[in-house]
Design a protein around this motif. Sequence first.
Motif, PDB file in Angstrom:
ATOM      1  N   ILE A 184      27.155 -17.650 -13.527  1.00  0.00           N
ATOM      2  CA  ILE A 184      25.966 -17.123 -14.208  1.00  0.00           C
ATOM      3  C   ILE A 184      25.192 -18.257 -14.870  1.00  0.00           C
ATOM      4  O   ILE A 184      23.963 -18.317 -14.792  1.00  0.00           O
ATOM      5  N   GLN A 185      25.910 -19.184 -15.512  1.00  0.00           N
ATOM      6  CA  GLN A 185      25.233 -20.337 -16.131  1.00  0.00           C
ATOM      7  C   GLN A 185      24.535 -21.186 -15.075  1.00  0.00           C
ATOM      8  O   GLN A 185      23.413 -21.645 -15.285  1.00  0.00           O
ATOM      9  N   ASN A 186      25.184 -21.396 -13.943  1.00  0.00           N
ATOM     10  CA  ASN A 186      24.583 -22.194 -12.878  1.00  0.00           C
ATOM     11  C   ASN A 186      23.343 -21.519 -12.307  1.00  0.00           C
ATOM     12  O   ASN A 186      22.372 -22.183 -11.949  1.00  0.00           O
ATOM     13  N   ALA A 187      23.376 -20.205 -12.204  1.00  0.00           N
ATOM     14  CA  ALA A 187      22.225 -19.486 -11.663  1.00  0.00           C
ATOM     15  C   ALA A 187      21.036 -19.552 -12.609  1.00  0.00           C
ATOM     16  O   ALA A 187      19.886 -19.584 -12.168  1.00  0.00           O
ATOM     17  N   LYS A 188      21.285 -19.582 -13.902  1.00  0.00           N
ATOM     18  CA  LYS A 188      20.195 -19.618 -14.882  1.00  0.00           C
ATOM     19  C   LYS A 188      19.633 -21.027 -15.075  1.00  0.00           C
ATOM     20  O   LYS A 188      18.498 -21.185 -15.506  1.00  0.00           O
ATOM     21  N   TYR A 189      20.403 -22.048 -14.759  1.00  0.00           N
ATOM     22  CA  TYR A 189      19.994 -23.426 -15.026  1.00  0.00           C
ATOM     23  C   TYR A 189      18.949 -23.879 -14.017  1.00  0.00           C
ATOM     24  O   TYR A 189      19.114 -23.729 -12.819  1.00  0.00           O
TER      25      TYR A 189
END
Length: 161
Positions: free
Chosen positions: A30-35
């Motif tokens: 999820i963090q990677n998708a938002k970054y």
Amino acid sequence: MSSPKVIVQIAIAGARILGKAFAAAGRQAIQNAKYRPPGAGGTDVAGVGNATSGSLSDRLTREHRMTADEARLILNVKKDDPIEKIVQNYEHLFKANSPPEKPPKVTSGKTPPPTHSHYLQSKVVRAKERLDAELKADLAEESTPPPSDSQSTNTPPPPSS
């Protein structure tokens, strides 16, 4: 301790470890998708998002979702190539990526891999449409006469006081 009890405890410990690992991997995904790194263009490979001016070329780029340079690369033509070369390359690439007229007879148990690509065929069609729109716009621009300044020269000068 009995052996079944030990086996159950090992299975429970393993399930906890796997559960924690999957939860951590999900949070990281999820963090990677938002970054979004600074300066990243995203998925706008063709530069369609940069076509923001009011020029005719930018309007065609937004309309066809493809730049003229990308269309020329797909059809393997240069900017100054004649229309006959564009049509020739288009027809060749369209036929090369078309499904066969009659599917070959399957004698063995295996089906042969497809020799056509609907995706590539559609890219070839879109590239031809983009270049046709560019040529049509260029012809319309050439046929339109430039605005004449005859009215501004025929008006008398303002009276001086």
